[in-house]
Scaffold this motif. Structure first.
Motif, PDB file in Angstrom:
ATOM      1  N   GLU A 147      13.803  11.733  29.168  1.00  0.00           N
ATOM      2  CA  GLU A 147      14.200  13.120  29.407  1.00  0.00           C
ATOM      3  C   GLU A 147      12.980  14.011  29.625  1.00  0.00           C
ATOM      4  O   GLU A 147      12.976  14.885  30.509  1.00  0.00           O
ATOM      5  CB  GLU A 147      15.026  13.639  28.230  1.00  0.00           C
ATOM      6  CG  GLU A 147      15.731  14.962  28.499  1.00  0.00           C
ATOM      7  CD  GLU A 147      16.686  14.898  29.677  1.00  0.00           C
ATOM      8  OE1 GLU A 147      16.788  15.905  30.401  1.00  0.00           O
ATOM      9  OE2 GLU A 147      17.318  13.838  29.893  1.00  0.00           O
ATOM     10  N   LEU A 148      11.936  13.806  28.837  1.00  0.00           N
ATOM     11  CA  LEU A 148      10.740  14.643  28.936  1.00  0.00           C
ATOM     12  C   LEU A 148       9.964  14.407  30.227  1.00  0.00           C
ATOM     13  O   LEU A 148       9.141  15.230  30.625  1.00  0.00           O
ATOM     14  CB  LEU A 148       9.821  14.389  27.741  1.00  0.00           C
ATOM     15  CG  LEU A 148      10.282  14.950  26.393  1.00  0.00           C
ATOM     16  CD1 LEU A 148       9.437  14.399  25.263  1.00  0.00           C
ATOM     17  CD2 LEU A 148      10.224  16.474  26.401  1.00  0.00           C
ATOM     18  N   ASN A 149      10.227  13.289  30.881  1.00  0.00           N
ATOM     19  CA  ASN A 149       9.465  12.954  32.080  1.00  0.00           C
ATOM     20  C   ASN A 149      10.262  13.099  33.374  1.00  0.00           C
ATOM     21  O   ASN A 149       9.825  12.633  34.431  1.00  0.00           O
ATOM     22  CB  ASN A 149       8.900  11.535  31.956  1.00  0.00           C
ATOM     23  CG  ASN A 149       7.682  11.498  31.056  1.00  0.00           C
ATOM     24  OD1 ASN A 149       6.580  11.837  31.478  1.00  0.00           O
ATOM     25  ND2 ASN A 149       7.881  11.124  29.798  1.00  0.00           N
ATOM     26  N   LYS A 150      11.401  13.754  33.292  1.00  0.00           N
ATOM     27  CA  LYS A 150      12.158  14.059  34.510  1.00  0.00           C
ATOM     28  C   LYS A 150      11.617  15.326  35.148  1.00  0.00           C
ATOM     29  O   LYS A 150      11.227  16.262  34.461  1.00  0.00           O
ATOM     30  CB  LYS A 150      13.641  14.233  34.189  1.00  0.00           C
ATOM     31  CG  LYS A 150      14.348  12.936  33.839  1.00  0.00           C
ATOM     32  CD  LYS A 150      15.821  13.167  33.553  1.00  0.00           C
ATOM     33  CE  LYS A 150      16.520  11.850  33.228  1.00  0.00           C
ATOM     34  NZ  LYS A 150      17.949  12.075  32.895  1.00  0.00           N
ATOM     35  N   ILE A 158       8.809   4.877  36.196  1.00  0.00           N
ATOM     36  CA  ILE A 158       9.031   4.396  34.837  1.00  0.00           C
ATOM     37  C   ILE A 158       7.825   4.806  33.994  1.00  0.00           C
ATOM     38  O   ILE A 158       6.695   4.375  34.260  1.00  0.00           O
ATOM     39  CB  ILE A 158       9.206   2.873  34.822  1.00  0.00           C
ATOM     40  CG1 ILE A 158      10.449   2.487  35.637  1.00  0.00           C
ATOM     41  CG2 ILE A 158       9.332   2.353  33.394  1.00  0.00           C
ATOM     42  CD1 ILE A 158      10.563   1.013  35.917  1.00  0.00           C
ATOM     43  N   PRO A 159       8.009   5.686  33.013  1.00  0.00           N
ATOM     44  CA  PRO A 159       6.877   6.146  32.198  1.00  0.00           C
ATOM     45  C   PRO A 159       6.203   4.974  31.487  1.00  0.00           C
ATOM     46  O   PRO A 159       6.877   4.107  30.917  1.00  0.00           O
ATOM     47  CB  PRO A 159       7.524   7.104  31.190  1.00  0.00           C
ATOM     48  CG  PRO A 159       8.841   7.486  31.791  1.00  0.00           C
ATOM     49  CD  PRO A 159       9.285   6.292  32.576  1.00  0.00           C
ATOM     50  N   GLN A 160       4.885   4.984  31.526  1.00  0.00           N
ATOM     51  CA  GLN A 160       4.104   3.922  30.885  1.00  0.00           C
ATOM     52  C   GLN A 160       3.365   4.524  29.696  1.00  0.00           C
ATOM     53  O   GLN A 160       2.334   5.181  29.859  1.00  0.00           O
ATOM     54  CB  GLN A 160       3.137   3.305  31.887  1.00  0.00           C
ATOM     55  CG  GLN A 160       3.790   2.696  33.107  1.00  0.00           C
ATOM     56  CD  GLN A 160       4.617   1.460  32.771  1.00  0.00           C
ATOM     57  OE1 GLN A 160       4.190   0.601  31.991  1.00  0.00           O
ATOM     58  NE2 GLN A 160       5.802   1.367  33.353  1.00  0.00           N
ATOM     59  N   VAL A 161       3.900   4.329  28.512  1.00  0.00           N
ATOM     60  CA  VAL A 161       3.282   4.865  27.301  1.00  0.00           C
ATOM     61  C   VAL A 161       3.315   3.807  26.200  1.00  0.00           C
ATOM     62  O   VAL A 161       4.169   2.919  26.203  1.00  0.00           O
ATOM     63  CB  VAL A 161       3.990   6.144  26.799  1.00  0.00           C
ATOM     64  CG1 VAL A 161       3.972   7.237  27.866  1.00  0.00           C
ATOM     65  CG2 VAL A 161       5.425   5.860  26.373  1.00  0.00           C
ATOM     66  N   ASN A 162       2.402   3.919  25.268  1.00  0.00           N
ATOM     67  CA  ASN A 162       2.476   3.080  24.070  1.00  0.00           C
ATOM     68  C   ASN A 162       2.265   3.917  22.810  1.00  0.00           C
ATOM     69  O   ASN A 162       2.006   3.389  21.740  1.00  0.00           O
ATOM     70  CB  ASN A 162       1.482   1.917  24.133  1.00  0.00           C
ATOM     71  CG  ASN A 162       0.035   2.363  23.999  1.00  0.00           C
ATOM     72  OD1 ASN A 162      -0.273   3.548  24.038  1.00  0.00           O
ATOM     73  ND2 ASN A 162      -0.856   1.399  23.846  1.00  0.00           N
TER      74      ASN A 162
END
Length: 524
Positions: A147-150, A158-162
């Protein structure tokens, strides 16, 4: 990028990406032509997906790729052919490949690269409606993250986070610090003392080496900056710019209550000019390398791992140990490493964050098969497959330590942030330093950060596209020498101010205010 500077997108502002952008209204109208259907190429091309990845080819890559492709062929009936592009060229080369209509399937993209421009031109696929079709992928992606990355309802990658938040900081030679009688570094003053101790007592070692990609990371808060002591004490400010390499503005700290954004150029933000003077002093004193304007990230990483520098850039993604320490120990067997995050309040600080992903895996709308590209992302969301490409050949490159750690056996290092970062699947290095483990754990909790007032604000460059492009050129020409200490601060800053003023600063600043105020009104 976020591990070594050769492997990561070190910030939204890191690479000298091409300027440009498009209106959000245009973005909203693209789903009909970029909806995740199979690309136009089809046929045999869909049996071998082409991926664009940043950085150098990993050590031992051929053996890993062979194993990945054998398993992919058995499981899904296709293979992959990644192309690695040097960090210094990645932004421009990836953009050119998109705009030329080249046939490839996925790429690393981000706001600090060319993502806005590519989404607006119909080059990217809105993956939002597709994720539900791929259960392995879906279960690894936090709904809040999606939602935060729309962008105005569209998910262009595709968000790439860890981790939840990312704070840039330093990996240092802890063995040298202890040699100088420094047991722990927790504030900027002590960190600076360490650098001067290195210079005075180990003259053959450069205290810290910078690469050309780091640019204004040295002084412009986001919410911290490498050599900005004020930002380390007050990590509550994040600049806004219209495009990846354009000039940042800072919006009013009380904007949420006042409803007025009142943007100011970055040089008027408290602490920035003082940081520029500090950097100039470091340059003159030999604390930083004099070739930063031309040094690439791989070179500066190599200087640290060869024992020739005492500090390296890092971020709170848990990868400093795996990417820096093995090489360092080969060169200096007695070396120790620690992660230093000199926030004045330590882990109680709660720095500002937007929670927007630094990096995205995007699908090329003209790729051979968007469906197979999504299948690949789903396949990489299975732990066994994720482990294979992320860590290499088990028994040769790594071995498991329990369910969530691994012991590194080689120097294999894959840029997972560009393809396969999945928070729930990432293993920690069993050799992770205590300091890095502590900060990585801290960074994974959303509650340890403050949501920035402008977290969802994405400026639309369209009304000032020409001016922004001209400012970006001036920013690169006159800003970078300042950010690396290569010119006098007063004369250099004066040249920058005159150049961006002539390029249309007033118009761009007014447009930033107009859009930021509209955002405030919509979100009050």
């Amino acid at each position: 990028m976020s591990h070594s500077i050769s492997r990561r997108a070190i910030s939204r502002r890191t690479l000298l990406a091409a300027s440009g952008g498009v209106s959000l209204a245009t973005l909203l109208g693209l789903s009909a032509c970029s909806n995740g259907s199979t690309g136009s190429s089809g046929g045999t091309a869909a049996k071998n997906l082409k991926l664009l990845l940043p950085g150098a080819v990993p050590d031992g890559w051929d053996a890993v790729l062979t194993a990945v492709n054998k398993k992919l062929q058995d499981d899904l009936g296709f293979t992959i052919s990644p192309q690695f592009i040097n960090w210094n060229n990645y932004g421009n080369q990836a953009l050119l490949k998109f705009t030329a209509g080249e046939n490839f399937d996925t790429a690393l993209q981000a706001r600090w690269l060319n993502m806005s421009q590519l989404a607006g031109s119909g080059s990217l696929v809105d993956v939002g409606p597709l994720i539900d079709k791929y259960p392995n992928l879906k279960k690894t992606l936090n709904p809040k993250l999606l939602e935060l990355n729309k962008w105005s309802g569209k998910l262009w990658g595709i968000p790439q986070v860890n981790s939840a938040g990312r704070i840039h900081h330093f990996a240092i030679r802890q063995d040298l610090a202890e040699k100088y009688g420094i047991s722990e570094i927790s504030d900027y003053a002590t960190l600076e003392k360490f650098w001067y101790d290195v210079k005075q007592r180990d003259a053959k070692i450069v205290p810290i080496a910078l690469s050309q990609n780091q640019s204004n990371l040295t002084c412009v808060p986001g919410p911290v900056a490498m050599f900005n002591a004020h930002a380390w004490e007050n990590p509550s400010r994040i600049g806004q710019s219209f495009s990846g390499n354009s000039m940042p503005f800072f919006l009013a700290a009380d904007a949420k209550t006042s409803g007025s954004s009142s943007p100011i150029p970055f040089w008027d933000e408290p602490g920035v000019v003082d940081a520029l003077r500090t950097i100039r002093k470091y340059y003159q004193d030999g604390i930083i390398n004099r070739d930063a304007l031309n040094a690439d990230a791989a070179t500066t990483k190599g200087l640290f791992t060869n024992g020739q520098t005492a500090s390296a850039w890092a971020t709170t993604d848990g990868l400093s140990t795996t990417t820096l320490l093995p090489g360092l120990l080969k060169a200096v067997p007695s070396a120790k490493m620690a992660n230093v995050v000199p926030l004045k309040g330590g882990k109680a600080t709660k720095p500002n964050q937007t929670f927007q992903s630094d990096n995205f895996t995007v699908l090329n709308a003209k790729g051979a098969s968007n469906e197979n590209a999504m299948k690949l992302e789903d396949w990489l969301s299975i732990k066994e497959n994720h482990d294979l490409i992320s860590y290499g050949i088990e028994g040769k490159d790594w071995k498991p330590v329990g369910d969530d750690k691994f012991q590194q056996l080689s120097t294999y290092a894959f840029p997972g942030f560009a393809l396969c970062w999945r928070t729930s699947l990432e293993r920690r290095s069993a050799a992770m330093t205590e300091t890095e483990a502590d900060w990585f754990t801290w960074a994974q909790d959303y509650e340890n950060f403050t949501v920035d007032t402008f977290a969802g604000f994405i400026p639309d460059v369209t009304p000032v596209k020409r001016e922004d492009a001209q400012i970006s050129q001036a920013f690169t020409q006159y800003g970078n020498p300042l950010f690396f200490g290569a010119v006098d601060v007063d004369s250099g800053l004066d040249k920058l101010k005159k150049a961006v003023s002539s390029a249309g600063l007033d118009k761009v600043q007014a447009e930033m205010e107009k859009q930021a105020n509209a955002y405030l009104a919509e979100n009050r």
